[in-house]
Design an enzyme around this catalytic site. Structure first.
Site, PDB file in Angstrom:
ATOM      1  N   TYR A 169       0.823  -1.215   0.000  1.00 35.75           N
ATOM      2  CA  TYR A 169       0.000   0.000   0.000  1.00 35.75           C
ATOM      3  C   TYR A 169       0.857   1.265   0.000  1.00 35.75           C
ATOM      4  O   TYR A 169       0.640   2.197  -0.788  1.00 35.75           O
ATOM      5  CB  TYR A 169      -0.957  -0.060   1.196  1.00 35.75           C
ATOM      6  CG  TYR A 169      -1.226   1.234   1.892  1.00 35.75           C
ATOM      7  CD1 TYR A 169      -1.843   2.293   1.237  1.00 35.75           C
ATOM      8  CD2 TYR A 169      -0.887   1.396   3.231  1.00 35.75           C
ATOM      9  CE1 TYR A 169      -2.095   3.487   1.896  1.00 35.75           C
ATOM     10  CE2 TYR A 169      -1.136   2.572   3.895  1.00 35.75           C
ATOM     11  CZ  TYR A 169      -1.742   3.623   3.227  1.00 35.75           C
ATOM     12  OH  TYR A 169      -1.988   4.796   3.880  1.00 35.75           O
ATOM     13  N   GLY A 175       2.845   1.599  -3.320  1.00 34.82           N
ATOM     14  CA  GLY A 175       1.942   1.950  -4.407  1.00 34.82           C
ATOM     15  C   GLY A 175       1.474   3.386  -4.324  1.00 34.82           C
ATOM     16  O   GLY A 175       1.397   4.091  -5.341  1.00 34.82           O
ATOM     17  N   CYS A 176       1.175   3.852  -3.107  1.00 40.20           N
ATOM     18  CA  CYS A 176       0.759   5.247  -2.942  1.00 40.20           C
ATOM     19  C   CYS A 176       1.895   6.208  -3.280  1.00 40.20           C
ATOM     20  O   CYS A 176       1.659   7.284  -3.839  1.00 40.20           O
ATOM     21  CB  CYS A 176       0.268   5.488  -1.520  1.00 40.20           C
ATOM     22  SG  CYS A 176      -1.353   4.787  -1.180  1.00 40.20           S
ATOM     23  N   ARG A 177       3.115   5.825  -2.959  1.00 38.52           N
ATOM     24  CA  ARG A 177       4.267   6.668  -3.332  1.00 38.52           C
ATOM     25  C   ARG A 177       4.293   6.894  -4.834  1.00 38.52           C
ATOM     26  O   ARG A 177       4.490   8.028  -5.311  1.00 38.52           O
ATOM     27  CB  ARG A 177       5.560   6.010  -2.856  1.00 38.52           C
ATOM     28  CG  ARG A 177       6.815   6.764  -3.277  1.00 38.52           C
ATOM     29  CD  ARG A 177       8.067   6.020  -2.827  1.00 38.52           C
ATOM     30  NE  ARG A 177       9.270   6.604  -3.387  1.00 38.52           N
ATOM     31  CZ  ARG A 177      10.490   6.073  -3.269  1.00 38.52           C
ATOM     32  NH1 ARG A 177      10.647   4.931  -2.594  1.00 38.52           N
ATOM     33  NH2 ARG A 177      11.539   6.665  -3.812  1.00 38.52           N
ATOM     34  N   PHE A 184       1.614   9.428  -5.849  1.00 39.91           N
ATOM     35  CA  PHE A 184       1.971  10.833  -5.648  1.00 39.91           C
ATOM     36  C   PHE A 184       3.016  11.280  -6.661  1.00 39.91           C
ATOM     37  O   PHE A 184       2.948  12.404  -7.171  1.00 39.91           O
ATOM     38  CB  PHE A 184       2.464  11.057  -4.220  1.00 39.91           C
ATOM     39  CG  PHE A 184       1.357  11.133  -3.211  1.00 39.91           C
ATOM     40  CD1 PHE A 184       0.594  12.285  -3.084  1.00 39.91           C
ATOM     41  CD2 PHE A 184       1.046  10.049  -2.414  1.00 39.91           C
ATOM     42  CE1 PHE A 184      -0.446  12.362  -2.163  1.00 39.91           C
ATOM     43  CE2 PHE A 184       0.016  10.101  -1.499  1.00 39.91           C
ATOM     44  CZ  PHE A 184      -0.737  11.260  -1.371  1.00 39.91           C
TER      45      PHE A 184
END
Length: 440
Positions: free
Chosen positions: A401, A404-406, A409
């Site tokens: 998570y 993947g979020c990095r 952004f």
């Protein structure tokens, strides 16, 4: 390499034998593979010298991938241990996800190709099976917990994400216990320096001074509350997470701040106090629901005194047009019922309620990418302890998570905005300095 465009005859249409698992992967991904694909049937595809790869280990993993194509199926197979990302630590699979993202160019197979894929896999893989235990119920099955964004259901979904384990969060978040975007004064700053700088920036934007009163809604483990109290501000924080509130109250006691600081286990809508000099919301808006913005921002306005400041810190989308609902992976594994929208909609909703004047906004999306990078590093450093505390599946989920979020952004799929507003008097007046008064 085999690819399919809808309605276009493709190589696999005339392939009369069964496809291997690697060939099916290769077919569905499309383009020239940059990663190596291996599978439990002994097949492989992609460059042999690739730095990163996918290894499908079990038939159960195939079923997860087939019954939930896209990010949800990949997450199920990965969290359950049926799919491995080769070349990456499970606490920080960022590099492998980046390489995989380059290959995720799904093509719709022609009907004949789909039929051959089905024959090759076998009908048993198309029957849904129980997902990993870390997965939340789908939206349509959450009604037992109440209507979406009701107090009862909000309490349930907040507990799902935040009551994992305080020890686990300490390892991932570091000593600040701050689960929101840091603000890096420079590229080489440490996570702790950046989190302290974030609180400093919000404190300064809100023009807080000794003797003032601050309300911080969705306060987490009380980082903003304690920062303000150390500087003579009487600060109240509220959180729906019982574990956060317990940890925060102990931290307040340990620092000798009980006369100035309080973290309350409460829905923000149940706070009876008012006339605060400032109201902050740092990472709560994502849980509110776009339809509830008018009442949410009205609450913040009504809790502030005339001339008081309101700051909203939240993840946003890069535009104001897309659906506000999160994708399947985020909704089932990370933030159930979470919703995101663009900063423009947040600003307009703040303006539309009346009585608030938006005076400043800024975007910190690269800062959040750096924050996530550092959280992943912390998870890697404490991997063995994390696995023992929450189990390997949950630890793998968090690594996936955050990495993947990095990427999200970095690629401008999501952003992070501060929106600062002031409460006007009944004649529309305010007395702020003419230009920003804080050190950026």
């Amino acid at each position: 390499m085999t690819t399919f465009e809808e309605g276009t005859p493709a190589k696999t249409d005339v392939h009369h034998g069964k496809l291997s698992l690697a060939e099916i992967f290769e077919t569905l991904l499309g383009g020239d593979l940059k990663i190596r694909i291996t599978a439990y049937d002994g097949s492989s595809a992609g460059p042999e010298d690739a730095e990163f790869g996918l290894n499908l280990k079990t038939p159960r993993g195939t079923t997860y991938l087939v019954t939930a194509p896209g990010d949800l199926g990949l997450a199920r197979a990965y969290v359950s241990g049926d799919l491995e990302l080769i070349g990456a630590h499970p606490g920080d699979p960022y590099g492998a996800l980046q390489a995989l993202a380059e290959d995720l160019n799904f093509k719709r197979p022609s009907p004949l190709a789909l039929a051959q894929i089905a024959r090759s896999l076998g009908i048993e893989h198309f029957k849904p099976i129980t997902p990993p235990p870390q997965e939340a119920l789908p939206r349509w099955r959450r009604f037992a917990e109440g209507l979406r964004h009701s107090k009862t259901r909000d309490a349930e979904v907040i507990s799902y994400h935040y009551d994992v384990s305080n020890a686990f969060y300490e390892w991932v978040l570091g000593p600040s216990m701050t689960y929101t975007c840091a603000v890096y004064p420079d590229a080489d700053a440490s996570l702790e320096t950046a989190q302290e700088n974030k609180y400093r920036l919000i404190f300064d934007k809100l023009r807080l001074k000794p003797g003032d009163r601050l309300l911080d809604i969705g306060c987490g483990w009380g980082g903003m509350v304690r920062y303000a109290a150390r500087r003579g501000v009487k600060a109240l924080g509220v959180t729906l997470s019982a574990e956060q509130a317990e940890w925060a109250q102990q931290a307040i006691a340990d620092e000798g701040l009980a006369d100035l600081a309080e973290v309350r286990h409460s829905d923000y809508r149940d706070v009876p106090e008012s006339d605060f000099d400032a109201v902050s919301s740092i990472g709560l808006t994502e849980h509110i629901g776009v339809g509830n913005y008018p009442s949410y921002f009205s609450f913040m306005r009504d809790k502030a005194r005339v001339g008081g400041l309101v700051l909203n810190h939240s993840i946003t989308r890069p535009d104001n047009m897309k659906s506000s609902r999160a994708g399947s992976f985020i909704d089932r594994y990370v933030f159930p019922d979470g919703e995101l929208t663009g900063s423009g909609k947040i600003i307009s909703k703040m303006q539309d309620i009346g009585g608030l004047e938006v005076v400043h906004e800024e975007n910190f999306r690269y800062h959040y990418a750096s924050t996530l990078r550092d959280w992943n590093r912390n998870l890697v450093d404490h991997w063995d302890e994390a696995v023992e505390e929450v189990g390997v599946g949950t630890a793998r989920l968090w690594g996936l998570y955050m990495a993947g979020c990095r990427i999200g952004f970095e690629r401008d799929i999501v952003q992070l905005h501060h929106v600062l507003a002031v409460k006007l008097d009944d004649k529309g007046r305010q007395s702020l300095p003419l230009r920003p008064w804080w050190d950026a």
